[in-house]
Scaffold this active site. Sequence first.
Site, PDB file in Angstrom:
ATOM      1  N   CYS A 129       8.938  22.149  60.736  1.00 46.05           N
ATOM      2  CA  CYS A 129       7.752  22.599  60.003  1.00 46.05           C
ATOM      3  C   CYS A 129       6.845  21.406  59.691  1.00 46.05           C
ATOM      4  CB  CYS A 129       8.169  23.370  58.752  1.00 46.05           C
ATOM      5  SG  CYS A 129       6.843  24.380  58.048  1.00 46.05           S
ATOM      6  N   HIS A 142      11.665  27.266  61.562  1.00 50.68           N
ATOM      7  CA  HIS A 142      12.816  26.808  60.776  1.00 50.68           C
ATOM      8  C   HIS A 142      14.119  27.244  61.456  1.00 50.68           C
ATOM      9  CE1 HIS A 142      10.788  25.399  57.034  1.00 50.68           C
ATOM     10  NE2 HIS A 142       9.830  26.215  57.466  1.00 50.68           N
ATOM     11  N   GLU A 158      17.038  26.242  60.994  1.00 49.94           N
ATOM     12  CA  GLU A 158      18.189  26.239  60.083  1.00 49.94           C
ATOM     13  C   GLU A 158      18.528  27.631  59.563  1.00 49.94           C
ATOM     14  OE1 GLU A 158      14.634  25.171  57.308  1.00 49.94           O
ATOM     15  OE2 GLU A 158      15.206  24.981  59.414  1.00 49.94           O
TER      16      GLU A 158
END
Length: 545
Positions: A379, A515, A517
């Site tokens: 990001c 993102h 994750e």
Amino acid sequence: MTTNYIFVTGGVVSSLGKGIAAASLAAILEARGLNVTIMKLDPYINVDPGTMSPIQHGEVFVTEDGAETDLDLGHYERFIRTKMSRRNNFTTGRIYSDVLRKERRGDYLGATVQVIPHITNAIKERVLEGGEGHDVVLVEIGGTVGDIESLPFLEAIRQLAVDIGREHALFMHLTLVPYLAAAGEVKTKPTQHSVKELLSIGIQPDILICRSDRAVPANERAKIALFCNVPEKAVISMKDVDSIYKIPGLLKSQGLDDYICKRFSLNCPEANLSEWEQVIYEEANPAGEVTIGMVGKYIELPDAYKSVIEALKHGGLKNRVTVNIKLIDSQDVETRGVEILKDLDAILIPGGFGYRGVEGKIATARYARENNIPYLGICLGMQVALIEFARNVAGMDNANSTEFVPDCKYPVVALITEWRDEDGNVEVRSEKSDLGGTMRLGAQQCQLSDDSLVRQLYGAPTIVERHRHRYEVNNMLLKQIEAAGLRVAGRSGDDQLVEIIEVPNHPWFVACQFHPEFTSTPRDGHPLFAGFVKAANEHQKRQAK
């Protein structure tokens, strides 16, 4: 199909681990072949955590459908296969907002709008909606029993248990059982008082999860059962463990899932936890270790980067290495210089907002690029990598983002002014738009370049990842940056937005606007994090020669 509900509450103190306990139980039930989901009900007045400070609340977890939710939903997705959605998390603020909107429309036909029945009914409706289509739904109530903010939620679940029938509802209460070194024993009185508090609002717990730094002895569990009117086999000891992924096995070893299945009259096979046993084995038997520096602005609260930290650990599992994470304040890079980045095997810059510490992140990206250190930008981590490359390679002096310098000469990162709202309609936004709920959110398709590193890592030409941002690469200046050597490795499905960049003549330099994750799990990992940790390990070996 009848849906069964397990309502999870906490007492004595906060941060006992309700989310982990609920997720672990859900993992066991899922391993028995049941269709399970988990909901989180948050008692704060904010409509969602999207505009809350990460230092106060921790990270904002983004679901596939673009909901900004509590970080506990990240735990849920890491423990079970069911994907969370906006139905899995709501707050007091959201409930009141919906009820007040209905009142203004006249939906209540002039009735006096009250907590009971209007607020409690709205809570019950959302819980039932979230549970549709599942065998078992775990509903975690945020906060601690006794908090004034939680009362409408507790009243709602009390009523709901009556509505659906007690044969389809269980109350599971987490409570602290502290060990007093001076007395040489654990103390049950806090648990007794916590249950008394629950009873005062009409809820008799069916299961007690006793949190302690050690196993609660059988005689103390029997004492708790006697005083709290709970079957002895339903008093479960949940001691501290060195890995949260051991908790499903810990709960199963005490027969918690058997007790629940019998209570709900569910006929299902024994749980197979072999996948979790494999995770535990990989975690306990690494072949090496690496040190990865994470440079951010919210490092005083690691929970602000919870999913990133977990994803790095998952990457370690896939490479059989322990990942040591060094948290570095980006402002320290500004004041002390890049010397504090020495001896790192890789560098990661996660997402964030605001100008504070940005120049430190830009300096960090330059250090990683010029010193051939593996780099992963997420990001804002992609945006600072782009700014750094534009300034120092493409000759665009003082290049910046309009988020930080609105009138900069080279706005290589700029606000996207047209978005699609939840209904698919085009919505025009500006710097003056509300901060809450005005970002590019949720799962978006990305097309990968055939010659890119990420294409090799993912092993597919098209991927879907989750986003949470307002600013994007400015396509007007992109050709000049590409001409200087930067590779655009991924674009949005409509080919309009840059999603991934790479530095080709570098061992491993990848930055993404999304993102990754949020989709990493201990059982499956994630291609980017697995590749990143592998690159860190290889860098360490090169440096050792």
